[in-house]
Scaffold this active site. Structure first.
Site, PDB file in Angstrom:
ATOM      1  CB  ALA A  29      -0.915   0.094   1.260  1.00  0.00           C
ATOM      2  CG  ASN A  30       1.321   4.283  -2.604  1.00  0.00           C
ATOM      3  OD1 ASN A  30       1.999   3.340  -2.745  1.00  0.00           O
ATOM      4  ND2 ASN A  30       1.268   5.076  -3.617  1.00  0.00           N
ATOM      5  NE  ARG A  31       4.312   6.479   5.494  1.00  0.00           N
ATOM      6  CZ  ARG A  31       4.491   5.776   6.534  1.00  0.00           C
ATOM      7  NH1 ARG A  31       3.636   5.686   7.392  1.00  0.00           N
ATOM      8  NH2 ARG A  31       5.610   5.054   6.788  1.00  0.00           N
TER       9      ARG A  31
END
Ligand code: C5P
Length: 219
Positions: A29-31
């Site tokens: 995932a991305n932040r």
């Protein structure tokens, strides 16, 4: 229809991260908290628009007044965006995973004491570039975001050309504990004609309201 500067307009917004499954319990995932994208959707609805918010997994409430479509992966997000067209405005605020595991395993990968197998990745579709490059149903105003840690303006100039959007909102996310997940944001607006405008640090809600005013003026 509701009155306001975007009365009668259709707006789509992407927000949040994507989750790209590795196996049933793990993902890449991305932040991203989704706060800026959700704020834009709320502001557009308050300005009278019919709003579809396409959101990856987030832990914040739905914005009032918007239809919310929940997705997991980048490919699901692209599909939901295409299903929401046509719109007048499309704002791509989501932190989409650039890559996904080549194969999502059906069963949990076991930790068996041997060296872990390397994770093979494949590239995800670029949702913003795909929509900006459409010949049919291209939204009149396509807005991209750029979260940069260095050379913010140079990277933004390169990005607006490569992605084909009409407006790029660039923010510096290099500060520890700053923009990512926080309530405030400081952005630079870059137009297709090269015009650059830097805004002071503002609440994400206020950034959303000001952006929506700008969209209305550009339509
Ligand atoms: O290339 P980069 O990820 O920095 O570009 C950011 C912009 O592109 C954002 O507007 C983001 O929502 C969008 N994007 C996208 N699909 C991707 C990657 C980025 O829509 N696969």
């Amino acid at each position: 229809t509701k009155p306001g500067p975007l009365a009668g307009r259709r707006v789509l917004v992407t927000s949040g991260p994507t989750h790209e499954p590795i196996d049933p319990v793990r993902y890449l995932a991305n932040r991203s908290s989704g706060r800026q994208g959700h704020a834009i959707a709320a502001a557009a609805a308050a300005a009278g628009a019919t709003v579809t918010l396409i959101s990856g997994p987030v832990a914040i409430p739905d914005p009032p007044g918007a239809k919310v479509v929940r997705v997991g992966t980048a490919r699901e997000m692209l599909e939901a965006v295409e299903a929401a067209l046509p719109t007048d405005v499309a704002v791509f605020c989501a932190a989409v995973g650039d890559w996904r595991p080549a194969e999502a395993r059906g069963a949990k990968i076991k930790k068996d004491g041997t060296a872990p197998a390397p994770l093979a990745l494949v590239e995800n579709p670029d949702i913003l570039a795909t929509i900006a490059g459409r010949s049919a149903d291209r939204p009149r105003l396509v807005v991209g975001f750029a979260a940069e840690t260095d050379r913010v303006i140079e990277n933004a100039r390169e990005k607006i050309a490569r992605k084909g959007c009409d407006l790029l909102v660039a923010n510096d996310v290099s500060h520890e504990g700053g923009v990512m997940g926080g309530a405030r944001n400081s952005v630079h607006l870059l137009g297709r004609d090269g015009a650059l405008e830097s805004w002071p640090e503002l609440d994400k809600d206020e950034v959303g309201r000001r952006l929506v005013e700008r969209f209305a003026a550009m339509l």
